[in-house]
Design a protein around this motif. Structure first.
Motif, short mmCIF file in Angstrom:
data_model
loop_
_atom_site.label_atom_id
_atom_site.label_comp_id
_atom_site.label_asym_id
_atom_site.label_seq_id
_atom_site.Cartn_x
_atom_site.Cartn_y
_atom_site.Cartn_z
N LEU A 1 150.81 -86.87 -111.43
CA LEU A 1 150.30 -85.91 -112.42
C LEU A 1 149.72 -86.55 -113.67
CD1 LEU A 1 153.39 -84.71 -111.38
CD2 LEU A 1 152.30 -82.67 -112.26
N LEU A 2 149.35 -87.82 -113.62
CA LEU A 2 148.90 -88.52 -114.81
C LEU A 2 147.38 -88.39 -114.95
CD1 LEU A 2 151.11 -91.70 -114.36
CD2 LEU A 2 151.66 -89.57 -115.56
N TYR A 3 146.94 -87.90 -116.11
CA TYR A 3 145.52 -87.65 -116.35
C TYR A 3 144.94 -88.82 -117.15
CZ TYR A 3 141.18 -85.37 -117.75
OH TYR A 3 139.85 -85.06 -117.95
N VAL A 4 144.17 -89.64 -116.45
CA VAL A 4 143.56 -90.84 -117.06
C VAL A 4 142.13 -90.94 -116.54
CG1 VAL A 4 143.72 -93.34 -117.33
CG2 VAL A 4 145.82 -92.00 -117.06
N ARG A 5 141.18 -91.06 -117.46
CA ARG A 5 139.78 -91.12 -117.07
C ARG A 5 139.30 -92.54 -116.80
NH1 ARG A 5 137.46 -87.26 -121.91
NH2 ARG A 5 138.20 -85.24 -121.11
N LEU B 1 140.97 -77.21 -114.83
CA LEU B 1 142.07 -78.17 -114.76
C LEU B 1 142.82 -78.24 -116.09
CD1 LEU B 1 143.35 -80.39 -112.88
CD2 LEU B 1 141.95 -82.03 -114.16
N THR B 2 144.04 -77.75 -116.10
CA THR B 2 144.85 -77.79 -117.32
C THR B 2 145.40 -79.19 -117.55
OG1 THR B 2 145.48 -75.48 -116.98
CG2 THR B 2 146.77 -76.75 -118.56
N VAL B 3 145.20 -79.71 -118.77
CA VAL B 3 145.72 -81.01 -119.15
C VAL B 3 146.66 -80.81 -120.33
CG1 VAL B 3 145.16 -83.34 -119.93
CG2 VAL B 3 143.62 -82.15 -118.35
N SER B 4 147.91 -81.22 -120.16
CA SER B 4 148.97 -80.91 -121.12
C SER B 4 149.60 -82.17 -121.67
CB SER B 4 150.06 -80.07 -120.44
OG SER B 4 149.54 -78.91 -119.85
N ASN B 5 150.28 -82.00 -122.79
CA ASN B 5 151.11 -83.06 -123.34
C ASN B 5 152.42 -83.14 -122.57
OD1 ASN B 5 149.24 -83.59 -125.40
ND2 ASN B 5 150.16 -82.04 -126.73
N PRO C 1 138.32 -91.90 -128.05
CA PRO C 1 137.30 -92.91 -128.37
C PRO C 1 137.63 -94.30 -127.81
CG PRO C 1 137.92 -91.67 -130.33
CD PRO C 1 138.88 -91.28 -129.26
N GLU C 2 138.91 -94.68 -127.83
CA GLU C 2 139.32 -95.99 -127.34
C GLU C 2 140.53 -95.84 -126.42
OE1 GLU C 2 137.74 -98.77 -127.79
OE2 GLU C 2 136.28 -98.00 -129.26
N GLN C 3 140.56 -96.65 -125.36
CA GLN C 3 141.70 -96.60 -124.45
C GLN C 3 142.85 -97.48 -124.92
OE1 GLN C 3 141.85 -98.82 -120.70
NE2 GLN C 3 141.88 -96.87 -119.61
N GLU C 4 142.56 -98.54 -125.62
CA GLU C 4 143.56 -99.56 -125.90
C GLU C 4 144.68 -99.03 -126.79
OE1 GLU C 4 143.72 -104.28 -127.10
OE2 GLU C 4 141.88 -103.15 -127.41
N GLY C 5 145.90 -99.45 -126.47
CA GLY C 5 147.06 -99.10 -127.27
C GLY C 5 148.19 -98.55 -126.42
N VAL C 6 149.26 -98.13 -127.09
CA VAL C 6 150.44 -97.59 -126.41
C VAL C 6 150.67 -96.15 -126.87
CG1 VAL C 6 151.50 -99.85 -126.15
CG2 VAL C 6 152.03 -98.49 -128.18
N GLY C 7 151.28 -95.36 -126.00
CA GLY C 7 151.53 -93.96 -126.33
C GLY C 7 152.14 -93.23 -125.16
N TYR C 8 151.75 -91.98 -124.99
CA TYR C 8 152.36 -91.13 -123.98
C TYR C 8 151.28 -90.51 -123.08
CZ TYR C 8 156.37 -91.70 -127.01
OH TYR C 8 157.38 -92.26 -127.76
N PHE C 9 151.65 -90.31 -121.83
CA PHE C 9 150.70 -89.81 -120.84
C PHE C 9 150.32 -88.35 -121.10
CE2 PHE C 9 151.96 -93.33 -117.95
CZ PHE C 9 150.69 -93.71 -117.55
N GLN C 10 149.10 -88.00 -120.72
CA GLN C 10 148.65 -86.63 -120.58
C GLN C 10 148.78 -86.25 -119.11
OE1 GLN C 10 144.69 -86.34 -122.35
NE2 GLN C 10 145.30 -87.83 -123.90
N LEU C 11 149.09 -84.99 -118.85
CA LEU C 11 149.47 -84.56 -117.50
C LEU C 11 148.61 -83.41 -117.00
CD1 LEU C 11 153.34 -84.34 -118.06
CD2 LEU C 11 151.97 -86.37 -117.56
N THR C 12 148.45 -83.36 -115.69
CA THR C 12 147.79 -82.20 -115.06
C THR C 12 148.87 -81.18 -114.71
OG1 THR C 12 147.85 -83.43 -112.97
CG2 THR C 12 145.77 -83.41 -114.19
N THR C 13 149.39 -80.54 -115.74
CA THR C 13 150.39 -79.49 -115.56
C THR C 13 149.96 -78.25 -116.33
OG1 THR C 13 151.68 -80.33 -117.44
CG2 THR C 13 152.32 -81.08 -115.25
N ARG C 14 150.47 -77.12 -115.89
CA ARG C 14 150.19 -75.84 -116.54
C ARG C 14 151.51 -75.08 -116.68
NH1 ARG C 14 145.94 -72.52 -113.31
NH2 ARG C 14 144.55 -74.10 -114.21
N ARG C 15 151.96 -74.97 -117.92
CA ARG C 15 153.22 -74.26 -118.23
C ARG C 15 154.37 -74.77 -117.36
NH1 ARG C 15 149.24 -70.42 -118.51
NH2 ARG C 15 149.60 -69.71 -116.38
#
Length: 534
Positions: free
Chosen positions: A95-99, A145-149, A178-192
């Motif tokens: 379910l990980l949304y990455v372009r 396509l719903t993309v959620s936190n 704008p930039e891919q580089e760095g650390v953080g949290y995934f965006q997901l293909t989930t809906r509610r």
């Protein structure tokens, strides 16, 4: 038996195929048939985000492919899950949304593939997207396509993000921005709190269209080619009958990086000598079919913790019931968890212009999805090389269309690939030594404290690394005569036939592949409609 006929026949209801079925059938004057070898997405675990633990390696929804023994992995064979159900692999992925990086698509364009630059594909990503964060220069709202936190957080993942920043890596709240580089949290293909697969996003809202016919349990055997044109798709239905879906305009092959070259070869399109060796008549001698196979290989470090992780939460029957109840009542809790929570797109050194490794941070540990978690408190740091140089291939095993092909990934075949994955493991270890993460780690379980030298680390990778489920490139797009499809995704040497899935990628994107697969479906639908209008 030629009882089926349509303007467009789409082969494969995976991520791109679902998009094509939706977009092409928007025109009520055309008819569309969608053929899917698997069944409908009725398994309830498909729609629960954490359900990939139950669907991967389940032959009712997974093709359960397996590679050949790979020299780069010390002769090991790997399981390669691929979706065999409406939605394809989007129905059982993480379910990980990455372009990917904008530079990925700029390289495609620089290879001569007009229409595939970042400026060309960004509007397609935005058109597909219904972004929970709202609309901006990089994100769209109102798409299918719903993309959620992330709806779940765990202290061990937060500690990893903080430690990575202490190691000098910047925090990035939007790696799809704008930039891919760095650390953080995934965006997901989930809906509610539920999976938003390509079937949920693109098929469910339009399945009653009069001009769309969805045929499940339809295993394609070959494409019917007459006088150099695709005129039909031969398939075997769920009752074991051989049938043909006739094509008035185009057939679109969206069976994925394993299925698409496999079907092409059984249709007489591939390396002539190889086809002849299996008794298949050669219609188009195209040696590139099945070659250029690329995948992301992941090395999974497991670290035991001195505080509870998800391993502990799911171990008792009482906790499992409590977690299940929380999900049923509130669509929250561990059952909303994607394959990973935190991520990082990092560079292995100053000699690299853009991130060349990706981290997947999981607040649990297991030998593989579907086998259950380890019986101790632990978490996982998975690191993969984003742009492997190694190239493998798909080949026929025999002349039976229902026999699985041979899959030879050829992992770690170049010095760059070997050096990059080892450096990724070393970066993971450096992050683990920094606060606040260091205070939560009891010991390194894998690879273990005795594995120290670069040579030992590489051998550990060879003995333990596994796929991260991103096969691409086996029907390469290009302008040269050796390419399988041209930049408009038309198969070279055959009229009325296109390919639209991750097999067309000339180079793998720098990240997870589901979002690009959906973009490719959007792009293909535009190309088909533009050519039809001419």
């Amino acid at each position: 038996m030629s009882d089926l006929e349509a303007d467009y026949v789409v082969i494969g209801a995976g991520s791109a195929g679902c998009v094509l079925a939706n977009r092409l059938s928007e025109d009520p004057s055309v008819s569309v048939i969608l053929l899917e070898a698997g069944g409908r997405d009725t398994n309830p675990w498909i729609h629960v985000p954490v359900g990939y633990f139950k669907t991967m390696h389940n032959p009712s929804v997974d093709w359960c492919f397996k590679t050949e023994p790979d020299p780069g992995l010390n002769g090991r064979r790997l399981e390669w899950p691929r979706g065999k159900v409406l939605g394809g692999s989007s129905s059982l992925n993480g379910l990980l949304y990455v372009r990917g990086q904008k530079e990925d698509y700029e390289r495609w364009r620089q290879m001569g593939n007009a229409g595939w630059s970042w400026d060309d594909v960004l509007p397609l990503f935005k058109r597909a997207e219904d972004q929970e964060r709202g609309e901006d220069d990089y994100h769209g709202v109102g798409g299918p396509l719903t993309v959620s936190n992330m709806r779940l957080s765990r202290p061990i993942c937060d500690a990893w993000v903080a430690a990575a920043q202490n190691a000098g890596y910047p925090f990035n709240s939007d790696y799809n921005g704008p930039e891919q580089e760095g650390v953080g949290y995934f965006q997901l293909t989930t809906r509610r709190g539920r999976r938003c697969s390509a079937a949920v996003a693109y098929l469910r809202p339009i399945r009653d269209r009069a001009n769309l016919r969805i045929v499940t349990r339809a295993r394609t055997r070959h494409i019917v080619i007459e006088d150099g044109r695709a005129t039909g798709v031969a398939f075997r239905d769920g009752a074991g009958r051989d049938r043909v879906a006739r094509v008035r305009r185009e057939a679109i092959l969206s069976a994925g990086s394993i299925g698409s070259p496999h079907i092409l070869m059984h249709s007489g399109i591939g390396e002539g000598a190889h086809l002849k060796s299996h008794g298949i008549d050669v219609l188009v001698d195209r040696p590139a079919v099945g070659r250029n196979l690329q995948d992301h290989l992941q090395a999974r470090l497991v670290l035991k913790c001195n505080e509870p992780t998800l391993n502990d939460e799911v171990r008792s029957l009482y906790n499992q019931m409590r977690i299940g109840l929380k999900y049923l009542m509130f669509r929250s809790g561990p059952m909303t968890m994607a394959a990973s929570l935190a991520t990082g797109f990092l560079r292995t050194g100053p000699q690299v212009e853009t991130p060349d490794i990706q981290f997947h941070i999981q607040p649990w540990s297991a030998d593989s999805p579907g086998e259950g978690v380890h019986p101790f408190s632990a978490f996982t740091m998975s690191v993969c090389q984003l742009r492997p140089e190694s190239r493998g291939e798909i080949r026929l095993k025999d002349s039976d269309p229902e026999s699985y092909p041979t899959i030879s990934p050829n992992y770690l075949a170049t010095e760059t690939d070997r050096r990059t994955i080892v450096e990724g493991v070393k970066i993971a270890r450096r992050i683990a030594e920094l606060p606040p993460l260091a205070g939560k780690i009891r010991e390194e379980f894998r690879p273990g404290p005795d594995v120290r030298t670069d040579e030992a680390l590489l051998d550990w990778v060879r003995n333990s690394a596994t796929t991260i489920y991103h096969p691409t490139g086996t029907c390469r797009m290009g302008v040269d005569e050796g390419a399988v499809v041209d930049p408009r995704l038309r198969v070279r040497g055959v009229a009325n036939l296109r390919i639209a899935d991750c097999s067309i990628m000339p180079e793998i994107v720098s990240g997870n592949t589901n979002a690009p697969a959906i973009m490719i479906g959007e792009k293909a639908s535009d190309l088909i409609r533009e050519d039809a209008a001419r």
